[in-house]
Scaffold this motif. Sequence first.
Motif, PDB file in Angstrom:
ATOM      1  N   LYS A  85       0.836  -1.206   0.000  1.00  0.00           N
ATOM      2  CA  LYS A  85       0.000   0.000   0.000  1.00  0.00           C
ATOM      3  C   LYS A  85       0.863   1.245   0.000  1.00  0.00           C
ATOM      4  N   ALA A 147      -8.657   0.793  -5.073  1.00  0.00           N
ATOM      5  CA  ALA A 147      -9.678   0.739  -4.030  1.00  0.00           C
ATOM      6  C   ALA A 147      -9.412  -0.413  -3.059  1.00  0.00           C
ATOM      7  N   ALA A 148      -8.871  -1.519  -3.555  1.00  0.00           N
ATOM      8  CA  ALA A 148      -8.557  -2.648  -2.680  1.00  0.00           C
ATOM      9  C   ALA A 148      -7.495  -2.267  -1.666  1.00  0.00           C
ATOM     10  N   ASP A 150      -6.902   0.831  -0.704  1.00  0.00           N
ATOM     11  CA  ASP A 150      -7.528   1.834   0.160  1.00  0.00           C
ATOM     12  C   ASP A 150      -8.322   1.199   1.291  1.00  0.00           C
ATOM     13  N   ALA A 151      -8.821  -0.014   1.062  1.00  0.00           N
ATOM     14  CA  ALA A 151      -9.651  -0.685   2.063  1.00  0.00           C
ATOM     15  C   ALA A 151      -8.845  -1.243   3.227  1.00  0.00           C
ATOM     16  N   GLN A 152      -7.527  -1.300   3.081  1.00  0.00           N
ATOM     17  CA  GLN A 152      -6.698  -1.821   4.162  1.00  0.00           C
ATOM     18  C   GLN A 152      -6.925  -1.024   5.441  1.00  0.00           C
ATOM     19  N   GLU A 153      -6.983  -1.736   6.556  1.00  0.00           N
ATOM     20  CA  GLU A 153      -7.043  -1.085   7.855  1.00  0.00           C
ATOM     21  C   GLU A 153      -5.660  -1.104   8.489  1.00  0.00           C
ATOM     22  N   TRP A 159     -10.131  -7.070   8.227  1.00  0.00           N
ATOM     23  CA  TRP A 159     -10.913  -6.370   7.203  1.00  0.00           C
ATOM     24  C   TRP A 159     -11.025  -7.188   5.924  1.00  0.00           C
ATOM     25  N   THR A 164     -15.906  -7.661   2.091  1.00  0.00           N
ATOM     26  CA  THR A 164     -15.150  -6.449   1.747  1.00  0.00           C
ATOM     27  C   THR A 164     -14.867  -6.395   0.257  1.00  0.00           C
ATOM     28  N   ILE A 168     -16.070  -3.733  -2.690  1.00  0.00           N
ATOM     29  CA  ILE A 168     -15.146  -2.990  -3.550  1.00  0.00           C
ATOM     30  C   ILE A 168     -15.519  -3.197  -5.013  1.00  0.00           C
ATOM     31  N   ARG A 171     -18.731  -1.401  -6.062  1.00  0.00           N
ATOM     32  CA  ARG A 171     -18.631   0.059  -6.106  1.00  0.00           C
ATOM     33  C   ARG A 171     -17.726   0.583  -7.211  1.00  0.00           C
TER      34      ARG A 171
END
Length: 245
Positions: A85, A147-148, A150-153, A159, A164, A168, A171
């Motif tokens: 990321k 976006a994948a 971005d979804a990282q926590e 997550w 999840t 993604i 959307r």
Amino acid sequence: MGSKGKITRRRALLAGTGTLGFGGAVAYLASRSGSSAGEYVPETSHPSDGTTGFGVELAGRPIAGQADAPVDVYYWTDYLCPFCKRFETETLPKVGRNYVDAGDVRLVALAFPVIGEYSTPAAVWGRCVWETVAADEPAAFWRWHGAAFDAQERNGNDWATAETFRGITERTAGVSLDAVEECRQSRGDAVRESITVDAELARSVPFRGTPGFVIYNRESDAAGKITGAQPYENFADAIDRVLDA
């Protein structure tokens, strides 16, 4: 390239010698300002097939850049990897604008699922997204890909679930959830086999984790290796040296 960073030929690199000399521990600790440059969506992206001189199978792998770019960058990644990321947000946009969009580099995204339980399923999601959009709207894959990440926590991998990745996919403009689910059901075994091929090649380089990169001049057979989320300047230097080899 000096004692710490020399270009080697493909066979020597696969034997574990002659890598670009950027220390693994430093690579994982290195960070720029901590700010994000935003996701990268390449100007040109296309499907391909065949096997490169380095031994990378292209069929089914996301590819950014022009087909005749002189240098390949093979990018092994895991959607659960925080250092991937970091590369995606801090370094890839600059590499993309200055080398991929400029026609010097073709970026090939490869899977190396090593982080957590959902690493392989996440890689399957990504491959199926690519398979469903590559022919008509390949930029949609790169929007999904960004976006994948971005979804990282920040902490842990809880997550990373089917819910999840389903969200993604649903959307992301240009991606059909139904088509991707069909791919996962009907082609899941074949996609997982292709991911295993990528992982085996990564281990032969060798890489132990993600992100890992091989920079390969297809004409001269010169190659170098980078490990970790290096800053842009290190990538630029490595690419320039392999371009000139």
